[in-house]
Motif scaffolding. Sequence first.
Motif, PDB file in Angstrom:
ATOM      1  N   TYR A 134       2.604   8.697  35.950  1.00  0.00           N
ATOM      2  CA  TYR A 134       3.556   7.589  35.928  1.00  0.00           C
ATOM      3  C   TYR A 134       3.202   6.554  36.999  1.00  0.00           C
ATOM      4  CZ  TYR A 134       6.271  10.766  33.017  1.00  0.00           C
ATOM      5  OH  TYR A 134       6.673  11.605  32.008  1.00  0.00           O
ATOM      6  N   GLU A 180       9.827   7.626  38.475  1.00  0.00           N
ATOM      7  CA  GLU A 180       9.531   8.769  37.616  1.00  0.00           C
ATOM      8  C   GLU A 180       8.448   9.590  38.304  1.00  0.00           C
ATOM      9  OE1 GLU A 180      10.264  11.146  34.373  1.00  0.00           O
ATOM     10  OE2 GLU A 180      11.173   9.161  34.636  1.00  0.00           O
ATOM     11  N   ASN A 209      -0.066   4.708  35.869  1.00  0.00           N
ATOM     12  CA  ASN A 209       0.182   3.715  34.828  1.00  0.00           C
ATOM     13  C   ASN A 209       0.905   2.496  35.369  1.00  0.00           C
ATOM     14  OD1 ASN A 209      -0.976   5.605  33.187  1.00  0.00           O
ATOM     15  ND2 ASN A 209       0.685   5.630  31.673  1.00  0.00           N
ATOM     16  N   ARG A 210       1.860   2.727  36.262  1.00  0.00           N
ATOM     17  CA  ARG A 210       2.607   1.602  36.849  1.00  0.00           C
ATOM     18  C   ARG A 210       1.656   0.663  37.583  1.00  0.00           C
ATOM     19  NH1 ARG A 210       5.139  -2.196  38.064  1.00  0.00           N
ATOM     20  NH2 ARG A 210       7.124  -2.336  39.168  1.00  0.00           N
ATOM     21  N   ASN A 225       5.457   6.919  44.949  1.00  0.00           N
ATOM     22  CA  ASN A 225       6.073   7.796  43.965  1.00  0.00           C
ATOM     23  C   ASN A 225       7.102   8.715  44.623  1.00  0.00           C
ATOM     24  OD1 ASN A 225       4.817  10.217  41.514  1.00  0.00           O
ATOM     25  ND2 ASN A 225       6.444   8.724  41.304  1.00  0.00           N
ATOM     26  N   MET A 241       0.714  11.745  28.959  1.00  0.00           N
ATOM     27  CA  MET A 241       1.662  11.665  30.062  1.00  0.00           C
ATOM     28  C   MET A 241       2.063  13.058  30.540  1.00  0.00           C
ATOM     29  SD  MET A 241       1.695   8.516  30.474  1.00  0.00           S
ATOM     30  CE  MET A 241       2.950   8.417  31.752  1.00  0.00           C
ATOM     31  N   GLU A 295       7.582   3.581  41.845  1.00  0.00           N
ATOM     32  CA  GLU A 295       7.680   4.279  40.563  1.00  0.00           C
ATOM     33  C   GLU A 295       8.544   5.514  40.792  1.00  0.00           C
ATOM     34  OE1 GLU A 295       8.190   5.558  37.285  1.00  0.00           O
ATOM     35  OE2 GLU A 295       6.859   3.792  37.234  1.00  0.00           O
ATOM     36  N   ARG A 301       1.723  16.519  32.772  1.00  0.00           N
ATOM     37  CA  ARG A 301       1.355  16.823  34.152  1.00  0.00           C
ATOM     38  C   ARG A 301       0.574  18.126  34.267  1.00  0.00           C
ATOM     39  NH1 ARG A 301       6.588  16.079  37.864  1.00  0.00           N
ATOM     40  NH2 ARG A 301       4.991  16.457  39.457  1.00  0.00           N
ATOM     41  N   GLU A 308      -5.647  14.261  34.469  1.00  0.00           N
ATOM     42  CA  GLU A 308      -5.419  12.908  33.962  1.00  0.00           C
ATOM     43  C   GLU A 308      -6.681  12.056  33.981  1.00  0.00           C
ATOM     44  OE1 GLU A 308      -5.333   9.968  35.945  1.00  0.00           O
ATOM     45  OE2 GLU A 308      -5.806  11.003  37.816  1.00  0.00           O
TER      46      GLU A 308
END
Length: 286
Positions: free
Chosen positions: A73, A68, A76-77, A41, A176, A66, A178, A182
Motif C-alpha cells: 500500500y 493502510e 503504490n501510494r 506507513n 496487494m 498511507e 502481504r 512484492e
Amino acid sequence: MNTLSLSVVIPAYNEEQIIGECLRRLTEQRGYITEILVVDNNSTDGTRAIVAACALDWPAITLIEETEQGLVYARNRGLDAASGELIARIDADTLVPPDWAERIVEFFTADHEGYWAAACGRGQAYDLPYGDTVGALRQRWRTRKNNRIKQVPVLYGSNMILRRPVWAAIRDRVAMRRDIFEDVDTGLCVTEIGGRNAFLPSITVGVAPRRMATGVPSFVRYMSCLPRTLILHRRYGLALGAALLYLPPIIVVHAARLTLLRSYDAQTRRFTLANLLRATVDRVAP
C-alpha cells in the motif's frame, strides 16, 4: 540531450535509526533527482520528524501518509504520486553510492527506443560484524566475469527503477497480498506485458542486514513467499524448483549466519557463545 527526470519513492515504517542517512545520501545527488517521496506507513517513532527536518534542507523531499498498513500500500501510494519519467523504489535502509542516480538517469536516457522497461541493481549488506568478505569476493568475481547489462525476470525491491508509463500499465496487475514477494511480483508483471527488466551491475547499494538477523522460523516464513509468488504467476516449475532446490540450502546458510550474528558482542567486538542465550525480538514487518 535532455536527461530524464527521476523520482525516488521510499516506503517507511519506524525507520528513525537509518532514514536520515538514507536521505542524506540522496540529497547529495540532487542534480539527478527531481523529487524524493517518503511514504510513512503509520510509524510510531521519530521517522516523520526526521523526514520533515530533511525537507527543510531540500523542499524536493515530500512526506506522504498511507494509513493502510502494508508495504504494497505504501509502495503504490508513492509510485502513484511520483511525477518523474523514471521512478526508483528503494527501502528506508538503502544506502546508495555517490553516482547511483547519475548512472540510472544516463542508462535510461541513452535507451532512446525504450528497450528496457525497468531495471534493478544488487544489494550488499553493511554493518556485518564479520564483514562481507563473501559478498565482496562474489561481486569482484562477477565484475571480472561479466560486467555487462543483462535481462532478468524479476526486480529487487531495495534498488529498482520503473519507467512511469510501465508502472501505469502494471498498476492494476500487481498483487496487494502481504504473503508474497512484492518486488518479484512487480518484475514478473513487467515481463507479462512484454517489458524487459535490466540488471545493472554498476548501481549496487548497501542494505541493512535486518533480515539476516531474524530467527529461523521467521526466515522460513519469509522465504516461503518466493514459491507462493511464482505460483501466483503460474510459474509452477520454478515454484517447485525454488521449494525443493533453492530454499533448503538458503535456510541452512541462514542458520549458520544467524549463529555468527547473535554470538557477536558489539561492545567488546568479540564472538561469544554465551551471547546466543540473549533474548531477541524479530523486527515486525510493515
